[in-house]
Scaffold this motif. Structure first.
Motif, PDB file in Angstrom:
ATOM      1  N   PHE A  91      54.124  73.532  36.227  1.00 28.52           N
ATOM      2  CA  PHE A  91      55.572  73.611  36.391  1.00 28.52           C
ATOM      3  C   PHE A  91      56.125  74.897  35.782  1.00 28.52           C
ATOM      4  CE2 PHE A  91      59.825  72.515  34.626  1.00 28.52           C
ATOM      5  CZ  PHE A  91      60.491  72.240  35.814  1.00 28.52           C
ATOM      6  N   ALA A  92      55.686  75.204  34.562  1.00 26.63           N
ATOM      7  CA  ALA A  92      56.173  76.401  33.864  1.00 26.63           C
ATOM      8  C   ALA A  92      55.755  77.675  34.582  1.00 26.63           C
ATOM      9  CB  ALA A  92      55.649  76.413  32.425  1.00 26.63           C
ATOM     10  N   ARG A  93      54.540  77.692  35.068  1.00 28.77           N
ATOM     11  CA  ARG A  93      54.050  78.893  35.767  1.00 28.77           C
ATOM     12  C   ARG A  93      54.813  79.114  37.074  1.00 28.77           C
ATOM     13  NH1 ARG A  93      47.643  80.455  36.442  1.00 28.77           N
ATOM     14  NH2 ARG A  93      47.981  82.622  37.127  1.00 28.77           N
ATOM     15  N   GLU A  94      55.106  78.028  37.761  1.00 28.21           N
ATOM     16  CA  GLU A  94      55.875  78.138  39.001  1.00 28.21           C
ATOM     17  C   GLU A  94      57.286  78.661  38.743  1.00 28.21           C
ATOM     18  OE1 GLU A  94      55.662  74.197  40.531  1.00 28.21           O
ATOM     19  OE2 GLU A  94      53.713  74.515  41.546  1.00 28.21           O
ATOM     20  N   LYS A  95      57.780  78.417  37.529  1.00 33.49           N
ATOM     21  CA  LYS A  95      59.116  78.879  37.147  1.00 33.49           C
ATOM     22  C   LYS A  95      59.117  80.357  36.731  1.00 33.49           C
ATOM     23  CE  LYS A  95      61.896  75.198  37.306  1.00 33.49           C
ATOM     24  NZ  LYS A  95      63.259  75.185  37.867  1.00 33.49           N
ATOM     25  N   GLY A  96      57.939  80.957  36.631  1.00 34.48           N
ATOM     26  CA  GLY A  96      57.847  82.366  36.272  1.00 34.48           C
ATOM     27  C   GLY A  96      57.611  82.633  34.807  1.00 34.48           C
ATOM     28  N   ALA A  97      57.340  81.587  34.033  1.00 36.55           N
ATOM     29  CA  ALA A  97      57.101  81.754  32.596  1.00 36.55           C
ATOM     30  C   ALA A  97      55.691  82.275  32.333  1.00 36.55           C
ATOM     31  CB  ALA A  97      57.294  80.420  31.874  1.00 36.55           C
ATOM     32  N   VAL A  98      55.514  82.941  31.206  1.00 38.95           N
ATOM     33  CA  VAL A  98      54.182  83.284  30.728  1.00 38.95           C
ATOM     34  C   VAL A  98      53.599  82.003  30.132  1.00 38.95           C
ATOM     35  CG1 VAL A  98      52.857  84.602  29.035  1.00 38.95           C
ATOM     36  CG2 VAL A  98      54.770  85.681  30.239  1.00 38.95           C
ATOM     37  N   THR A  99      52.447  81.576  30.626  1.00 41.33           N
ATOM     38  CA  THR A  99      51.852  80.320  30.156  1.00 41.33           C
ATOM     39  C   THR A  99      50.551  80.599  29.406  1.00 41.33           C
ATOM     40  OG1 THR A  99      50.832  80.058  32.343  1.00 41.33           O
ATOM     41  CG2 THR A  99      52.870  78.844  31.921  1.00 41.33           C
ATOM     42  N   ILE A 100      50.448  80.019  28.218  1.00 38.84           N
ATOM     43  CA  ILE A 100      49.262  80.180  27.369  1.00 38.84           C
ATOM     44  C   ILE A 100      48.728  78.791  27.042  1.00 38.84           C
ATOM     45  CG2 ILE A 100      48.346  81.106  25.214  1.00 38.84           C
ATOM     46  CD1 ILE A 100      50.813  82.975  25.152  1.00 38.84           C
ATOM     47  N   ALA A 101      47.523  78.495  27.477  1.00 36.30           N
ATOM     48  CA  ALA A 101      46.912  77.190  27.240  1.00 36.30           C
ATOM     49  C   ALA A 101      45.911  77.269  26.100  1.00 36.30           C
ATOM     50  CB  ALA A 101      46.220  76.692  28.498  1.00 36.30           C
ATOM     51  N   ILE A 102      45.977  76.292  25.200  1.00 35.66           N
ATOM     52  CA  ILE A 102      45.046  76.205  24.079  1.00 35.66           C
ATOM     53  C   ILE A 102      44.235  74.920  24.251  1.00 35.66           C
ATOM     54  CG2 ILE A 102      44.819  76.121  21.574  1.00 35.66           C
ATOM     55  CD1 ILE A 102      47.624  77.368  21.422  1.00 35.66           C
ATOM     56  N   SER A 103      42.918  75.048  24.276  1.00 32.30           N
ATOM     57  CA  SER A 103      42.053  73.891  24.495  1.00 32.30           C
ATOM     58  C   SER A 103      40.649  74.226  24.024  1.00 32.30           C
ATOM     59  CB  SER A 103      42.040  73.518  25.979  1.00 32.30           C
ATOM     60  OG  SER A 103      41.103  72.484  26.236  1.00 32.30           O
ATOM     61  N   MET A 104      39.822  73.214  23.889  1.00 29.73           N
ATOM     62  CA  MET A 104      38.430  73.469  23.512  1.00 29.73           C
ATOM     63  C   MET A 104      37.564  73.740  24.744  1.00 29.73           C
ATOM     64  SD  MET A 104      36.779  69.765  22.598  1.00 29.73           S
ATOM     65  CE  MET A 104      36.716  68.441  23.811  1.00 29.73           C
ATOM     66  N   ASP A 105      38.109  73.529  25.948  1.00 27.99           N
ATOM     67  CA  ASP A 105      37.312  73.644  27.163  1.00 27.99           C
ATOM     68  C   ASP A 105      37.957  74.623  28.151  1.00 27.99           C
ATOM     69  OD1 ASP A 105      35.727  73.351  29.373  1.00 27.99           O
ATOM     70  OD2 ASP A 105      36.085  71.207  29.648  1.00 27.99           O
ATOM     71  N   VAL A 106      37.343  75.775  28.349  1.00 28.20           N
ATOM     72  CA  VAL A 106      37.920  76.797  29.237  1.00 28.20           C
ATOM     73  C   VAL A 106      37.882  76.365  30.700  1.00 28.20           C
ATOM     74  CG1 VAL A 106      37.435  78.741  27.713  1.00 28.20           C
ATOM     75  CG2 VAL A 106      35.698  78.006  29.352  1.00 28.20           C
ATOM     76  N   SER A 108      38.671  73.337  31.693  1.00 22.98           N
ATOM     77  CA  SER A 108      39.510  72.149  31.827  1.00 22.98           C
ATOM     78  C   SER A 108      40.641  72.375  32.813  1.00 22.98           C
ATOM     79  CB  SER A 108      40.093  71.770  30.461  1.00 22.98           C
ATOM     80  OG  SER A 108      40.993  72.775  30.021  1.00 22.98           O
ATOM     81  N   PRO A 109      41.231  71.309  33.348  1.00 25.39           N
ATOM     82  CA  PRO A 109      42.373  71.438  34.267  1.00 25.39           C
ATOM     83  C   PRO A 109      43.534  72.225  33.662  1.00 25.39           C
ATOM     84  CG  PRO A 109      41.506  69.211  34.355  1.00 25.39           C
ATOM     85  CD  PRO A 109      40.783  69.901  33.240  1.00 25.39           C
ATOM     86  N   LEU A 110      43.794  72.033  32.366  1.00 22.43           N
ATOM     87  CA  LEU A 110      44.894  72.756  31.730  1.00 22.43           C
ATOM     88  C   LEU A 110      44.635  74.257  31.751  1.00 22.43           C
ATOM     89  CD1 LEU A 110      47.497  72.955  30.077  1.00 22.43           C
ATOM     90  CD2 LEU A 110      46.132  72.581  28.010  1.00 22.43           C
ATOM     91  N   CYS A 111      43.436  74.655  31.384  1.00 24.99           N
ATOM     92  CA  CYS A 111      43.120  76.085  31.350  1.00 24.99           C
ATOM     93  C   CYS A 111      43.147  76.706  32.742  1.00 24.99           C
ATOM     94  CB  CYS A 111      41.762  76.298  30.682  1.00 24.99           C
ATOM     95  SG  CYS A 111      41.782  75.995  28.895  1.00 24.99           S
ATOM     96  N   LYS A 112      42.838  75.915  33.737  1.00 24.31           N
ATOM     97  CA  LYS A 112      42.867  76.423  35.107  1.00 24.31           C
ATOM     98  C   LYS A 112      44.295  76.596  35.623  1.00 24.31           C
ATOM     99  CE  LYS A 112      38.285  74.737  36.399  1.00 24.31           C
ATOM    100  NZ  LYS A 112      37.485  73.813  37.233  1.00 24.31           N
ATOM    101  N   GLU A 113      45.223  75.842  35.065  1.00 28.59           N
ATOM    102  CA  GLU A 113      46.621  75.942  35.502  1.00 28.59           C
ATOM    103  C   GLU A 113      47.368  77.066  34.797  1.00 28.59           C
ATOM    104  OE1 GLU A 113      48.233  74.716  37.877  1.00 28.59           O
ATOM    105  OE2 GLU A 113      47.110  72.947  38.509  1.00 28.59           O
ATOM    106  N   ALA A 114      46.953  77.407  33.581  1.00 23.71           N
ATOM    107  CA  ALA A 114      47.679  78.406  32.797  1.00 23.71           C
ATOM    108  C   ALA A 114      47.213  79.818  33.133  1.00 23.71           C
ATOM    109  CB  ALA A 114      47.496  78.130  31.310  1.00 23.71           C
ATOM    110  N   GLU A 115      48.086  80.768  32.849  1.00 30.04           N
ATOM    111  CA  GLU A 115      47.770  82.177  33.116  1.00 30.04           C
ATOM    112  C   GLU A 115      46.847  82.759  32.054  1.00 30.04           C
ATOM    113  OE1 GLU A 115      50.262  86.260  34.218  1.00 30.04           O
ATOM    114  OE2 GLU A 115      51.304  84.485  33.453  1.00 30.04           O
ATOM    115  N   TYR A 116      47.065  82.363  30.793  1.00 28.94           N
ATOM    116  CA  TYR A 116      46.246  82.867  29.696  1.00 28.94           C
ATOM    117  C   TYR A 116      45.609  81.690  28.966  1.00 28.94           C
ATOM    118  CZ  TYR A 116      48.660  87.177  30.730  1.00 28.94           C
ATOM    119  OH  TYR A 116      49.149  88.278  31.383  1.00 28.94           O
TER     120      TYR A 116
END
Length: 324
Positions: A91-106, A108-116
């Protein structure tokens, strides 16, 4: 710190530096939200750019008016699979925001959705600096140093190497008291937690993730400043409290709450952050390291309860066992 982490953090920090930042959003659920909230506290203390913490599902449904180009959205999920947080990143990325995901698994679905992506190692024998806290602190204070350079941030980043020793030293320092707490409070069905400043988020995490989720003990996290605006009416001689006496500007709020609680309750456990070991940390940086060290200490209090109640922290009734 491993090269991969250094490069990931540098990429995220450079992206923020290249952005005309209008606001920051910290988005996650549960313990991950509490961990991110510490960064929100640090940013609010250090710079004038507005920031706010959201639980992931609310972030998407509320659709904050300020979200868009110029927003920096930092998201976290330990596994990277939390559906609400994955949706928030998209949602945030579609809005044009810079998205940074923090996770233990690169992967993971979250990391695939985020830009960084900023990933951390977990239980693989890595130093703490490559773990959750070290990586997150490096990101937050790297961002601060990029936006408003300050030698204080540089000193803090260099002293992160002391975290592993500080965690181990302070767990040893508080071990006996934590396990005695477990013995003394093992039959309690309710334990309130109180804190302020960055430590309120530690109180929230201890309440929601450790007491309620892992130990099935009823609880509520109360802000020290709000204790006198309703919650203190529940105080009585047999009502238990765990109060974090923080290191930093809001300590007087904690002291006031402790004074009252101890006057009317016989069950007040105080965790005084200033009594912990800060070897290798400059005096003016203690308030930044305190919340991280407090997290390790409070986990030990939960271990003490688990030991004496015979309730392992890994047991769940609903979480990960059904659709919800």
């Amino acid at each position: 710190m491993k090269t991969e982490h250094v490069n990931q953090i540098a990429s995220a920090v450079n992206a923020v530096k290249a952005t005309d930042v209008k606001n920051f959003y910290f988005v996650a659920c549960g313990g991950s939200m509490a961990a991110l909230a510490t960064g929100d506290y640090f940013l609010s203390r250090e710079i004038s750019v507005p920031s706010k913490v959201y639980t992931s599902n609310e972030f998407v449904h509320m659709n904050p008016r300020g979200l868009g180009k110029g927003s920096v959205v930092i998201l976290r999920s330990h596994s990277g699979t939390t559906p609400e947080t994955v949706a928030a990143a998209k949602f945030a990325r579609e809005k044009g925001a810079v998205t940074i995901a923090i996770s233990m698994d690169v992967e993971s679905p979250l990391c695939k959705e985020a830009e960084y992506i900023v990933h951390y190692n977990y239980k693989d024998g890595s130093d703490v600096i490559d773990g959750e806290t070290g990586v997150y602190y490096s990101l937050i204070f790297g961002i601060l140093n990029a936006l408003t350079p300050n030698e204080k941030y540089e000193r803090l980043l260099s002293q992160l190497k002391n975290l592993e020793n500080l965690f181990e030293t302070n767990k040893k320092l508080t071990y006996d008291r934590a396990f005695k707490f477990g013995s003394e409070y093992k039959r309690e069905k309710l334990i309130y937690t109180i804190g302020s400043g960055a430590y309120y988020h530690q109180a929230y995490s201890f309440t929601s993730c450790l007491l309620m989720e892992m130990l099935w003990i009823h609880s509520n996290a109360i802000h020290s400043g709000e204790y006198f605006h309703g919650p203190f009416e529940a105080t009585d001689f047999d009502v238990p409290f765990l109060i974090i006496k923080g290191e930093g500007p809001t300590r007087p709020l904690d002291e006031r709450a402790i004074t009252f609680a101890q006057k009317f309750s016989d069950k007040v456990e105080v965790v005084d952050i200033t009594e912990l070991d800060y070897a290798g940390i400059d005096e003016d940086l203690k308030e930044y390291f305190g919340p991280a060290i407090a997290g390790a200490v409070l986990r030990q209090y939960a271990d003490g309860l688990a030991e004496h109640t015979g309730h392992p922290l890994s047991v769940r009734r609903y979480m990960w066992k059904m659709e919800y």
